[in-house]
Design an enzyme around this catalytic site. Sequence first.
Site, short mmCIF file in Angstrom:
data_model
loop_
_atom_site.label_atom_id
_atom_site.label_comp_id
_atom_site.label_asym_id
_atom_site.label_seq_id
_atom_site.Cartn_x
_atom_site.Cartn_y
_atom_site.Cartn_z
N SER A 1 -6.61 7.68 -0.87
CA SER A 1 -7.55 7.01 -1.34
C SER A 1 -7.53 7.05 -3.00
CB SER A 1 -8.98 7.14 -0.78
OG SER A 1 -9.87 6.00 -1.06
N ASP B 1 -8.39 -1.10 7.32
CA ASP B 1 -9.28 -0.40 6.23
C ASP B 1 -10.21 -1.27 5.64
OD1 ASP B 1 -10.06 0.89 4.06
OD2 ASP B 1 -8.02 1.97 3.75
N HIS C 1 -10.12 3.45 7.24
CA HIS C 1 -10.02 4.48 6.06
C HIS C 1 -9.87 5.71 6.47
CE1 HIS C 1 -9.70 4.55 1.56
NE2 HIS C 1 -10.66 5.58 1.79
#
Length: 236
Positions: free
Chosen positions: A122, A180, A212
């Site tokens: 991320s 996601d 995610h």
Amino acid sequence: MAAVQKLQKCAVSPAGKHTASVIFLHGSGDTGRGLRAWVRDVTEPDLSFNHIRIIYPTAPARPYTPMRGALSTVWFDRHKISRDCPEDRESIDDMCNSLGLIIQGEVNAGIPKHRIVIGGFSMGGAMALHLACRYHPDVAGVFALSSFLNKDSAAYQAVEERSRADLPLPELLQCHGTKDDLVLHQWGEDTSELLKKAGMATTFHSFSGLHHQLSMPEMELLRGWILTKIPPLTSS
């Protein structure tokens, strides 16, 4: 510019002689220990190597604009979680300098830059891209999991300038879940395409149904890729 900070970190030592290193950066609000525990939970066997030291740094707590200025362990500030806004270049560059101390520490320990891989999950993946594209393009490779860069990112310009000057660039591995809903799959794909257009060798893997998060198939792919970038040294 803020003072260069010495970051906290945890590490997984190699089983044998240390001849290469991976620096793995967590996502926003996490810690190095948190990411290390997550990797251990989803990976079978654990992500460890005979010759590679894996370092999990922790971002310092800072006011984070998407959380209305509340303190969070984030690598940099951003105006919002979107590709369509300017980067907070000052906080990014400050953290590149701080993470550079960890890279220098590995070099001081006898690990050449071309035996170091940088990556992250991320926000950690975006941070890794800035580090590798703009500050340390002589590393072995860079990976970004469930990550994106803003449309006007300085990383694109840096890659284009190096490519135009025929200077080497690290290879990029990107992985992204199709489900996601925090960092959209399309944002990851667009990042990969823009970096490729700028002149970087990129590989983008989609993981069907993945949100995610990390997954075992993704980590197995990452393990194999790391070994192609920094294989064991053969005895002469």
